[in-house]
Scaffold this active site. Sequence first.
Site, PDB file in Angstrom:
ATOM      1  N   ARG A  69      30.566 -27.362  60.724  1.00 16.52           N
ATOM      2  CA  ARG A  69      31.251 -26.624  59.540  1.00 16.52           C
ATOM      3  C   ARG A  69      32.373 -27.495  59.331  1.00 16.52           C
ATOM      4  O   ARG A  69      32.991 -28.417  60.126  1.00 16.52           O
ATOM      5  CB  ARG A  69      31.458 -25.259  60.006  1.00 16.52           C
ATOM      6  CG  ARG A  69      30.448 -24.605  60.463  1.00 16.52           C
ATOM      7  CD  ARG A  69      31.037 -22.979  60.556  1.00 16.52           C
ATOM      8  NE  ARG A  69      30.034 -22.110  61.021  1.00 16.52           N
ATOM      9  CZ  ARG A  69      29.392 -21.787  62.084  1.00 16.52           C
ATOM     10  NH1 ARG A  69      30.041 -22.455  63.171  1.00 16.52           N
ATOM     11  NH2 ARG A  69      28.410 -20.949  62.354  1.00 16.52           N
ATOM     12  N   LYS A  94      33.930 -19.106  64.000  1.00 17.82           N
ATOM     13  CA  LYS A  94      32.888 -17.970  63.504  1.00 17.82           C
ATOM     14  C   LYS A  94      32.447 -17.439  64.682  1.00 17.82           C
ATOM     15  O   LYS A  94      31.279 -16.887  64.704  1.00 17.82           O
ATOM     16  CB  LYS A  94      32.223 -18.262  62.562  1.00 17.82           C
ATOM     17  CG  LYS A  94      32.665 -18.460  61.316  1.00 17.82           C
ATOM     18  CD  LYS A  94      31.811 -18.507  60.082  1.00 17.82           C
ATOM     19  CE  LYS A  94      32.445 -18.761  58.868  1.00 17.82           C
ATOM     20  NZ  LYS A  94      31.426 -18.874  57.507  1.00 17.82           N
ATOM     21  N   HIS A 159      28.909 -27.452  53.628  1.00 22.40           N
ATOM     22  CA  HIS A 159      27.949 -26.718  54.529  1.00 22.40           C
ATOM     23  C   HIS A 159      26.539 -27.122  54.086  1.00 22.40           C
ATOM     24  O   HIS A 159      25.460 -26.871  55.083  1.00 22.40           O
ATOM     25  CB  HIS A 159      28.111 -25.288  53.916  1.00 22.40           C
ATOM     26  CG  HIS A 159      27.829 -24.323  55.127  1.00 22.40           C
ATOM     27  ND1 HIS A 159      28.894 -24.219  56.292  1.00 22.40           N
ATOM     28  CD2 HIS A 159      26.869 -23.591  55.545  1.00 22.40           C
ATOM     29  CE1 HIS A 159      28.227 -23.406  57.154  1.00 22.40           C
ATOM     30  NE2 HIS A 159      26.984 -23.001  56.656  1.00 22.40           N
ATOM     31  N   ARG A 162      25.364 -29.125  57.185  1.00 22.08           N
ATOM     32  CA  ARG A 162      25.231 -28.280  58.393  1.00 22.08           C
ATOM     33  C   ARG A 162      23.814 -27.969  58.041  1.00 22.08           C
ATOM     34  O   ARG A 162      22.813 -27.658  59.332  1.00 22.08           O
ATOM     35  CB  ARG A 162      26.105 -27.037  58.492  1.00 22.08           C
ATOM     36  CG  ARG A 162      25.634 -25.949  59.590  1.00 22.08           C
ATOM     37  CD  ARG A 162      26.741 -25.108  59.852  1.00 22.08           C
ATOM     38  NE  ARG A 162      26.534 -24.109  60.711  1.00 22.08           N
ATOM     39  CZ  ARG A 162      26.318 -23.899  61.904  1.00 22.08           C
ATOM     40  NH1 ARG A 162      26.671 -25.170  62.598  1.00 22.08           N
ATOM     41  NH2 ARG A 162      26.066 -22.840  62.647  1.00 22.08           N
ATOM     42  N   HIS A 185      24.626 -20.563  66.774  1.00 15.95           N
ATOM     43  CA  HIS A 185      24.375 -19.332  66.138  1.00 15.95           C
ATOM     44  C   HIS A 185      24.484 -18.195  67.133  1.00 15.95           C
ATOM     45  O   HIS A 185      23.661 -18.438  68.228  1.00 15.95           O
ATOM     46  CB  HIS A 185      23.153 -19.165  65.242  1.00 15.95           C
ATOM     47  CG  HIS A 185      23.321 -20.150  63.945  1.00 15.95           C
ATOM     48  ND1 HIS A 185      22.015 -20.465  63.663  1.00 15.95           N
ATOM     49  CD2 HIS A 185      24.184 -20.281  63.215  1.00 15.95           C
ATOM     50  CE1 HIS A 185      22.331 -21.197  62.480  1.00 15.95           C
ATOM     51  NE2 HIS A 185      23.673 -21.097  62.249  1.00 15.95           N
ATOM     52  N   TYR A 194      15.519 -21.815  58.962  1.00 17.24           N
ATOM     53  CA  TYR A 194      15.113 -23.427  58.921  1.00 17.24           C
ATOM     54  C   TYR A 194      13.872 -23.487  59.553  1.00 17.24           C
ATOM     55  O   TYR A 194      12.971 -24.499  58.833  1.00 17.24           O
ATOM     56  CB  TYR A 194      16.211 -24.028  60.135  1.00 17.24           C
ATOM     57  CG  TYR A 194      17.415 -24.126  59.567  1.00 17.24           C
ATOM     58  CD1 TYR A 194      18.110 -24.429  58.461  1.00 17.24           C
ATOM     59  CD2 TYR A 194      18.405 -23.342  60.416  1.00 17.24           C
ATOM     60  CE1 TYR A 194      19.484 -24.435  58.138  1.00 17.24           C
ATOM     61  CE2 TYR A 194      19.683 -23.224  60.207  1.00 17.24           C
ATOM     62  CZ  TYR A 194      20.180 -23.542  59.071  1.00 17.24           C
ATOM     63  OH  TYR A 194      21.601 -23.823  58.305  1.00 17.24           O
TER      64      TYR A 194
END
Length: 208
Positions: A69, A94, A159, A162, A185, A194
């Site tokens: 990010r 995050k 982004h 990413r 994640h 994805y």
Amino acid sequence: MAHNPHLKLVTPATEIRTVTPRRLPNQDYRSREYLTEAEVERLMEAAKSNRQGQRDSTMVLLAYRHGLRAAEIVDLRWDQIDFETATLAVRRVKNGTPATHPILGDELRALRRLQREQNPKSPFVFVSERAAPFTTGGFARLIERLGNSAGLGFKTHPHMLRHACGFALANKGHDTRSLQAYLGHRNIGNTVRYTELSPERFKDFWRR
């Protein structure tokens, strides 16, 4: 009608507010939210013509290869890079899951050169010409300018790199759990996009 001397004018309790237009989702502004491998290459080529071409092209390369990010790439420090073992200690924002990623040869060469040429030295890998750490806003402006220079025809933002990483790895056949760990994640639901859009899942449909 008789006049009542005890009545008086008062200010209404409500006020008229200006309605702020609601921003639409990103997909309503762009046909897709990721870049292809070829488009990332075009960004890197455009970056090389900048005055800080080595820095800028290396930023694009690392953000793409490691799915970083904007906040993660600008905060990248030299102590996260182990040149001896060719590994990168990825720190996620995050509440993302940290990981250790391998660094490929072209990344190592770019980073070694950047470290050698960095003057004055800084604990941060990517710094401005005033030796201050890059900001997320500065990185966003850089990616947008590179997209224009590369002639991509749409507005680019950090982004997208990413997402480009996620789609590229899914297209190479990597499973969802591995992608989840690589991208950091917490929720696998963020990773599924994805593999769902990867053409690899349909590659054997017409084979007998």
